[in-house]
Scaffold this active site. Structure first.
Site, PDB file in Angstrom:
ATOM      1  N   ASP A  83       0.782  -1.238   0.000  1.00  0.00           N
ATOM      2  CA  ASP A  83       0.000   0.000   0.000  1.00  0.00           C
ATOM      3  C   ASP A  83       0.815   1.290   0.000  1.00  0.00           C
ATOM      4  O   ASP A  83       0.603   2.174  -0.831  1.00  0.00           O
ATOM      5  CB  ASP A  83      -0.920   0.032   1.228  1.00  0.00           C
ATOM      6  CG  ASP A  83      -1.941  -1.084   1.230  1.00  0.00           C
ATOM      7  OD1 ASP A  83      -1.960  -1.887   0.277  1.00  0.00           O
ATOM      8  OD2 ASP A  83      -2.723  -1.164   2.193  1.00  0.00           O
ATOM      9  N   SER A  85      -8.055   0.156   6.538  1.00  0.00           N
ATOM     10  CA  SER A  85      -7.551  -0.577   5.387  1.00  0.00           C
ATOM     11  C   SER A  85      -8.531  -0.424   4.240  1.00  0.00           C
ATOM     12  O   SER A  85      -9.736  -0.243   4.446  1.00  0.00           O
ATOM     13  CB  SER A  85      -7.411  -2.055   5.756  1.00  0.00           C
ATOM     14  OG  SER A  85      -7.344  -2.858   4.609  1.00  0.00           O
ATOM     15  N   CYS A 135      -2.796  -7.166  -2.510  1.00  0.00           N
ATOM     16  CA  CYS A 135      -4.098  -7.675  -2.060  1.00  0.00           C
ATOM     17  C   CYS A 135      -5.175  -7.427  -3.106  1.00  0.00           C
ATOM     18  O   CYS A 135      -5.251  -6.364  -3.711  1.00  0.00           O
ATOM     19  CB  CYS A 135      -4.472  -7.044  -0.734  1.00  0.00           C
ATOM     20  SG  CYS A 135      -3.329  -7.471   0.599  1.00  0.00           S
TER      21      CYS A 135
END
Length: 559
Positions: free
Chosen positions: A130, A475, A198
């Site tokens: 991220d 998140s 992800c």
């Protein structure tokens, strides 16, 4: 007649390796693979975030090698160097997560440091997890040398269409006795099958899509599988393209304009992207000296619908979007509808409209991307809330599935771990507003993501029965009725600090309101009697971050 001044693509490296006095520098470069001829070529640094820390980045060394081939085949000299990555997924819910946002700054600082020191003329940065994405872009735009960002690519779905969020939610299911220990272990073993970021429209895929829309990646770089010929070719082409940018003297600040940031916001809204995009795009704009504000997300969001049925709120994963054409047809839809600025320059050397000119629409049979006149939500899911709890703003992600308003009674926690324990031990009931405070950029420090408690809420079956508010963040995998980035944060004396158990709180996403329903005189008295807690860290990088970080509404930047 004035003589045209030609741009020198070796503007920086020439200062390091040209002339008799630079013989020591050249001597140091021969052992790392330079030939005499290489000293006459533009030098391109390849900033690799490779690491075995996380599956998001475990393949990036190979992508760096492909990028090197592209640079060297096009007349440049590539030099690979590393910067760091951490893993949000591994550290989530632990004290280690306080280092996550810090890593964005370390990545930016380290890229700026290496490139500035070594005299590289251009840069290709490759990121996976991220914080890699905004960290790389912040570093590139500070340097303002011809640069491209390459996304490491998305992971494949796990067995039974699982991913990392499935595991977090399984923890809540286990605590709720919905599944047993064997089933939990099975999910953790099958959910993450290999390299890549992800798999939903979580923070990594959100930021990669935003960067492509911004113009800093090649077309469709954001929508490729991590292990694929397309991704390898993307790297080779990025290596070639940075030489074109060097020859044309096109730099990040030529690309990263206000209109380009508006394009990025538009695309991430259409995709149903992460709340972290608000924080990171503001930070990236700050580095580019573009005056992007939190309220710009509201302005743009009023006219942009959510049209992508992607996880966490939707059904599909990024790899499935890749199969139907990636992000380019979506961007073409938005451009044709007048929702994107087509005249923005990109790293291809062409405008966004030119890049999209020959893009074909999605097949009629696909179900992932809806038509603009049949959206999942008619306006943005990213809501900027204000009120006495957030006078400087807060960020919610409301798709409409959760409803548009929530009124409930506060249950307050001063640490994420305490809230998670309460959720797992059945201390949270229908109608509660879970308040997690002292988790902001300064108070945490580091503004942890609350995926563990929000996933536990989902796993417990409380997703549509409770809300959660925090001065921390979320998140990209979080869904439910959640509000984060509350500013001023509790540690800085925000009203969040004086909320008490049982206080009534209103979250109104339709009118963008976050309000503590307590008389102002009582709030004022509580604030008068409030004492700032001692900082959690007084030495080291977290203490340094706490001293430098600005508010979440300002991107939590440190410069």
């Amino acid at each position: 007649m004035r003589r045209k001044i030609m741009y020198n693509p070796r503007k920086y490296s020439s200062q390091v390796v040209d002339g008799f006095e630079r013989a020591p520098s050249r001597a140091m470069l021969y052992p790392v693979g330079f030939t005499k001829e290489d000293f006459n070529k533009p030098q391109v640094g390849i900033a690799s975030t490779w690491s075995m820390v996380t599956p998001c980045n475990m393949h990036i060394n190979k992508l760096a090698d492909e990028t090197l081939k592209g640079v060297n085949a096009t007349g440049g000299k590539a030099i690979i160097f590393n910067t760091i990555t951490i893993s949000d997924g591994i550290s989530m819910g632990s004290e280690g997560m306080k280092y996550s946002l810090v890593s964005r700054e370390v990545i930016a600082d380290s890229i700026e440091t290496v490139v500035g020191c070594q005299g590289f003329d251009g840069v290709v940065a490759i990121g996976g997890c991220d914080k890699n994405m905004p960290g790389c872009i912040i570093g590139l735009v500070r340097l303002n040398r011809p640069s491209i960002f390459v996304y490491g690519g998305t992971i494949q779905p796990g067995k039974n269409h699982t991913d990392v969020v499935s595991v977090f939610e399984a923890v809540g299911q286990f605590a709720n006795h919905t599944i047993d220990a064997i089933e939990l272990e099975n999910i953790e073993k099958i959910a993450i099958p290999g390299p890549g970021s992800c798999g939903g429209m979580y923070t990594a895929n959100t930021m990669a899509s935003a960067i492509e829309a911004l113009g800093m990646s090649l077309p469709n770089s954001s929508a490729q599988d991590a292990i694929s010929d397309d991704k390898n070719n993307d790297c080779v082409q990025a290596g070639q393209a940075v030489l074109n940018l060097l020859n044309k003297d096109i730099k990040p600040r030529d690309i990263m304009t206000m209109k380009a940031f508006e394009n990025a916001i538009t695309v991430i809204i259409a995709l149903g992207g992460s709340t972290n995009a608000v924080l990171h795009l503001i930070a990236m704009a700050s580095a580019a000296e573009v005056n992007l504000k939190i309220d710009d997300f509201t302005r743009i969001g009023q006219k942009v619908p959510v049209i992508a049925d992607l996880k966490p709120s939707g059904k599909y994963m990024m790899s499935e979007l890749v199969k139907i054409g990636g992000t380019l047809p979506l961007m073409k839809m938005l451009l044709d509808a007048g929702l994107l600025h087509g005249d923005c320059l990109t790293v291809t050397g062409k405008t966004l409209a030119e890049n999209l000119e020959n893009v074909k629409p999605y097949a009629d049979s696909q179900e992932i991307i809806r038509a603009l006149d049949n959206p999942i939500k008619k306006d943005s899911h990213l809501r900027i809330l204000r009120g006495n709890l957030a006078t400087d703003g807060a960020v919610a992600k409301i798709t409409g599935k959760e409803g548009l308003s929530f009124k409930g009674n506060a249950k307050c926690f001063s640490r994420e771990e305490d809230a998670l324990e309460a959720i797992l031990n059945n201390q949270i009931i229908t109608g509660d507003v879970i308040v997690i405070r002292y988790e902001g950029p300064v108070g945490g420090p580091g503004m942890r993501e609350m995926l563990a408690p929000t996933s536990a809420v989902m796993g417990k079956g409380l997703g549509d029965k409770v809300a959660l508010i925090t001065d921390g963040r979320f998140s990209g995998g979080t869904h439910g009725f959640v509000v984060g980035h509350i500013t001023p944060e509790a540690f800085e004396g925000g009203v969040l600090a004086v909320v008490k158990d049982g206080d009534e709180i209103l979250i109104d996403a339709q009118n963008n309101v976050l309000e503590l329903l307590v008389e102002q005189a009582i709030i004022d008295k509580r604030l008068y009697n409030w004492t700032q807690p001692k900082p959690n860290y007084t030495k080291g990088v977290l203490a340094k971050f706490a001293k430098l970080a600005k508010s979440a509404s300002e991107g939590a930047v440190t410069d």
